[in-house]
Design a protein around this motif. Structure first.
Motif, PDB file in Angstrom:
ATOM      1  N   ALA A  75       0.845  -1.204   0.000  1.00 16.79           N
ATOM      2  CA  ALA A  75       0.000   0.000   0.000  1.00 16.79           C
ATOM      3  C   ALA A  75       0.875   1.247   0.000  1.00 16.79           C
ATOM      4  N   SER A  76       1.991   1.166  -0.684  1.00 11.39           N
ATOM      5  CA  SER A  76       2.919   2.285  -0.825  1.00 11.39           C
ATOM      6  C   SER A  76       2.407   3.242  -1.910  1.00 11.39           C
ATOM      7  N   PRO A  77       3.059   4.398  -2.107  1.00 12.06           N
ATOM      8  CA  PRO A  77       2.653   5.296  -3.194  1.00 12.06           C
ATOM      9  C   PRO A  77       2.690   4.601  -4.561  1.00 12.06           C
ATOM     10  N   ASN A  78       1.814   5.023  -5.454  1.00 13.32           N
ATOM     11  CA  ASN A  78       1.618   4.368  -6.750  1.00 13.32           C
ATOM     12  C   ASN A  78       2.914   4.081  -7.487  1.00 13.32           C
ATOM     13  N   PHE A  79       3.804   5.077  -7.522  1.00  7.39           N
ATOM     14  CA  PHE A  79       4.997   4.967  -8.349  1.00  7.39           C
ATOM     15  C   PHE A  79       6.012   3.977  -7.794  1.00  7.39           C
ATOM     16  N   ARG A  80       5.770   3.451  -6.582  1.00  9.11           N
ATOM     17  CA  ARG A  80       6.643   2.440  -5.996  1.00  9.11           C
ATOM     18  C   ARG A  80       6.177   1.010  -6.285  1.00  9.11           C
ATOM     19  N   HIS A  81       4.940   0.827  -6.729  1.00 12.92           N
ATOM     20  CA  HIS A  81       4.361  -0.503  -6.801  1.00 12.92           C
ATOM     21  C   HIS A  81       5.153  -1.448  -7.701  1.00 12.92           C
ATOM     22  N   ALA A  82       5.491  -1.013  -8.901  1.00 20.52           N
ATOM     23  CA  ALA A  82       6.136  -1.913  -9.860  1.00 20.52           C
ATOM     24  C   ALA A  82       7.505  -2.353  -9.362  1.00 20.52           C
ATOM     25  N   GLU A  83       8.315  -1.391  -8.895  1.00 20.62           N
ATOM     26  CA  GLU A  83       9.662  -1.748  -8.440  1.00 20.62           C
ATOM     27  C   GLU A  83       9.595  -2.657  -7.223  1.00 20.62           C
ATOM     28  N   GLN A  84       8.616  -2.425  -6.344  1.00 23.65           N
ATOM     29  CA  GLN A  84       8.508  -3.257  -5.140  1.00 23.65           C
ATOM     30  C   GLN A  84       8.009  -4.658  -5.469  1.00 23.65           C
ATOM     31  N   LEU A  85       7.099  -4.775  -6.410  1.00 24.92           N
ATOM     32  CA  LEU A  85       6.639  -6.103  -6.794  1.00 24.92           C
ATOM     33  C   LEU A  85       7.761  -6.901  -7.462  1.00 24.92           C
ATOM     34  N   ARG A  86       8.579  -6.234  -8.242  1.00 23.17           N
ATOM     35  CA  ARG A  86       9.729  -6.922  -8.841  1.00 23.17           C
ATOM     36  C   ARG A  86      10.716  -7.379  -7.759  1.00 23.17           C
ATOM     37  N   GLU A  87      10.910  -6.541  -6.738  1.00 23.71           N
ATOM     38  CA  GLU A  87      11.812  -6.915  -5.655  1.00 23.71           C
ATOM     39  C   GLU A  87      11.262  -8.102  -4.876  1.00 23.71           C
ATOM     40  N   ILE A  88       9.957  -8.104  -4.631  1.00 22.32           N
ATOM     41  CA  ILE A  88       9.332  -9.235  -3.927  1.00 22.32           C
ATOM     42  C   ILE A  88       9.508 -10.520  -4.726  1.00 22.32           C
ATOM     43  N   ALA A  89       9.280 -10.429  -6.035  1.00 25.23           N
ATOM     44  CA  ALA A  89       9.407 -11.617  -6.889  1.00 25.23           C
ATOM     45  C   ALA A  89      10.827 -12.175  -6.853  1.00 25.23           C
ATOM     46  N   ALA A  90      11.811 -11.298  -6.779  1.00 21.15           N
ATOM     47  CA  ALA A  90      13.210 -11.740  -6.761  1.00 21.15           C
ATOM     48  C   ALA A  90      13.609 -12.315  -5.404  1.00 21.15           C
ATOM     49  N   LEU A  91      13.023 -11.783  -4.320  1.00 19.28           N
ATOM     50  CA  LEU A  91      13.420 -12.214  -2.977  1.00 19.28           C
ATOM     51  C   LEU A  91      12.683 -13.461  -2.516  1.00 19.28           C
ATOM     52  N   ARG A  92      11.359 -13.402  -2.582  1.00 17.12           N
ATOM     53  CA  ARG A  92      10.533 -14.486  -2.043  1.00 17.12           C
ATOM     54  C   ARG A  92       9.105 -14.246  -2.526  1.00 17.12           C
ATOM     55  N   PRO A  93       8.656 -14.932  -3.556  1.00 17.15           N
ATOM     56  CA  PRO A  93       7.350 -14.622  -4.168  1.00 17.15           C
ATOM     57  C   PRO A  93       6.167 -15.094  -3.328  1.00 17.15           C
ATOM     58  N   LEU A  94       5.853 -14.321  -2.314  1.00 14.44           N
ATOM     59  CA  LEU A  94       4.722 -14.590  -1.441  1.00 14.44           C
ATOM     60  C   LEU A  94       3.406 -14.147  -2.097  1.00 14.44           C
ATOM     61  N   PRO A  95       2.259 -14.609  -1.587  1.00 19.44           N
ATOM     62  CA  PRO A  95       0.986 -14.030  -2.017  1.00 19.44           C
ATOM     63  C   PRO A  95       0.961 -12.533  -1.722  1.00 19.44           C
ATOM     64  N   ARG A 333      -5.123 -19.101   1.776  1.00 22.47           N
ATOM     65  CA  ARG A 333      -5.300 -20.408   2.431  1.00 22.47           C
ATOM     66  C   ARG A 333      -5.557 -21.540   1.432  1.00 22.47           C
ATOM     67  N   GLY A 334      -5.662 -21.206   0.144  1.00 27.59           N
ATOM     68  CA  GLY A 334      -5.979 -22.218  -0.852  1.00 27.59           C
ATOM     69  C   GLY A 334      -7.428 -22.615  -0.866  1.00 27.59           C
ATOM     70  N   GLN A 335      -8.302 -21.705  -0.365  1.00 20.66           N
ATOM     71  CA  GLN A 335      -9.721 -22.017  -0.233  1.00 20.66           C
ATOM     72  C   GLN A 335     -10.601 -21.181  -1.157  1.00 20.66           C
ATOM     73  N   GLY A 336      -9.992 -20.429  -2.069  1.00 19.51           N
ATOM     74  CA  GLY A 336     -10.759 -19.609  -2.989  1.00 19.51           C
ATOM     75  C   GLY A 336      -9.874 -19.100  -4.108  1.00 19.51           C
ATOM     76  N   PRO A 337     -10.479 -18.592  -5.190  1.00 20.00           N
ATOM     77  CA  PRO A 337      -9.700 -18.126  -6.335  1.00 20.00           C
ATOM     78  C   PRO A 337      -9.214 -16.692  -6.147  1.00 20.00           C
ATOM     79  N   VAL A 338      -8.260 -16.288  -6.971  1.00 19.37           N
ATOM     80  CA  VAL A 338      -7.911 -14.868  -7.113  1.00 19.37           C
ATOM     81  C   VAL A 338      -8.980 -14.224  -7.987  1.00 19.37           C
ATOM     82  N   GLU A 339      -9.699 -13.257  -7.455  1.00 20.50           N
ATOM     83  CA  GLU A 339     -10.818 -12.669  -8.177  1.00 20.50           C
ATOM     84  C   GLU A 339     -10.424 -11.440  -8.996  1.00 20.50           C
ATOM     85  N   VAL A 340      -9.356 -10.752  -8.590  1.00 21.47           N
ATOM     86  CA  VAL A 340      -8.877  -9.577  -9.334  1.00 21.47           C
ATOM     87  C   VAL A 340      -7.404  -9.810  -9.625  1.00 21.47           C
ATOM     88  N   SER A 341      -7.117 -10.350 -10.788  1.00 21.16           N
ATOM     89  CA  SER A 341      -5.753 -10.731 -11.136  1.00 21.16           C
ATOM     90  C   SER A 341      -4.900  -9.500 -11.414  1.00 21.16           C
TER      91      SER A 341
END
Length: 388
Positions: A75-95, A333-341
């Motif tokens: 929930a960071s400022p908009n312009f940080r989202h892409a770089e932070q998601l890339r960093e998460i993917a590289a470190l540990r791709p959590l939900p 929890r693996g009990q439902g789908p991703v509704e907004v991909s």
């Protein structure tokens, strides 16, 4: 009955919207917040008061690497989202539950579209408007078709208050937000695609900075964020939608008014703004409503759509943030789908960026060819090495 599987959130950014998320997470059984990364000291203190069991982290990497974190909220400022998601993917791709907009540029749309194709965990873009109770009821009616037939026309009006004050006032500038038609209106472009169940092919916008923030001055200059717009969108199935946005109309009885029309009738919903902004001298705040207006027999039928008062008090989005978290946690929890991909979130960004371009140039923007072509951006080859 079995106890729910524990889910522990890590937060990346906990300003105004992050704190709304914290209030709603606190209402979920078996769910907690363990780590918070928030650079601003004041926002960090406020957030830790809402999640007293959490620890403040010094970096995104510390949150992502913590063994007591099962999923992330960005929930960071908009312009940080892409770089932070890339960093998460590289470190540990959590939900991840990623606040809207997913990003702010076409280059980042391409990069995140490629990232999603190989991401092994749920990626969910936070589109709270889908889960507002009156909007959810309207979606049910439209997709059911028994009352309207196949929808032909959609009109969305949001007449609301100006952008609120954020840390550093980053939301005053297109370069940080993506522009109003991305930052604010990605919600509505997402609803258009959801309701139409097909893709947009053309978008035209007329917009301006007519009133808000014109007397403000910052080191970055004069705010350039749009405060009013009309946007028309044509869809592949021949349907069309229109958005009417005004951000200096907080005196309105309802903040959002949505109308969907098919060959057999019309359905409308009316959503009040945040209760904390309703003048107390006017008495009780208005209630959300759904109105069904069949062509035969004629005669509108109005339904009050109740909202859980606990959920309503936990945020500014008509009780939707709690429902959204319940569904996201089910996916974790693996009990439902991703509704907004992430793809859904990126499509809404492309529509917003195209609308910004249309407002700037005065030209309709083709969403099937050229730089704003949705299919090319979302399903094309991975971006060249080094491109962001």
């Amino acid at each position: 009955m079995h106890d729910p599987i524990p889910v522990r959130y890590g937060l990346i950014g906990s300003g105004m919207m992050g704190q709304e998320h914290l209030r709603n997470i606190a209402l979920l059984p078996g769910v907690s917040v363990s780590r918070i990364f928030e650079p601003d000291d004041g926002m960090a203190r406020a957030s830790l008061a809402l999640a007293p069991g959490a620890r403040r982290a010094d970096s995104l990497a510390e949150v992502v690497g913590a063994d007591d974190v099962d999923c992330l909220l960005v929930a960071s400022p908009n312009f940080r989202h892409a770089e932070q998601l890339r960093e998460i993917a590289a470190l540990r791709p959590l939900p991840v539950l990623l606040e809207k907009p997913a990003c702010t540029s076409l280059d980042d749309v391409r990069a995140l579209a490629a990232l999603q194709r190989g991401y092994p965990a749920p990626l969910w873009v936070a589109m709270e408007y889908r889960y507002m109770p009156p909007v959810a009821r309207l979606i049910e009616v439209v997709h059911g078709q028994q009352d309207l037939g196949a929808m032909v026309m959609l009109a969305i009006r949001e007449h609301r208050f100006p952008f609120l004050v954020k840390v550093g006032d980053w939301n005053r500038f297109n370069r940080y937000t993506g522009g109003t038609l991305v930052e604010k209106c990605c919600h509505f472009f997402d609803l258009m695609r959801l309701l139409m169940r097909c893709e947009p092919v053309r978008i035209y916008a007329s917009a301006s900075v007519a009133h808000n923030h014109r007397d403000e001055r910052y080191p970055d200059g004069v705010p350039d964020i749009l405060d009013n717009a009309f946007v028309t969108v044509d869809f592949a199935g021949g349907q069309r939608a229109v958005l009417d946005l005004c951000m200096f109309a907080e005196g309105s009885r309802y903040q959002e008014e949505i109308s969907a029309v098919g060959p057999r009738g019309k359905v409308e919903c009316f959503v009040p703004g945040p209760g904390r902004f309703w003048p107390p001298q006017l008495g009780t705040a208005p209630l959300p409503r759904l109105v069904l207006s069949p062509r035969e027999p004629k005669g509108p039928h109005e339904i009050v759509v109740p909202v859980d008062p606990v959920a309503l008090a936990a945020g500014d989005h008509n009780g939707s943030t709690l429902d959204q978290h319940q569904r996201f946690v089910a996916a974790v929890r693996g009990q439902g789908p991703v509704e907004v991909s992430l793809r859904d979130g990126l499509a809404a960004v492309v529509m917003g960026l195209a609308a910004q371009a249309s407002a700037r140039t005065g030209q309709a923007i083709d969403l099937t060819h050229g730089e704003h072509a949705l299919a090319d951006l979302l399903d094309g080859p991975e971006p060249a090495s080094g491109r962001t």
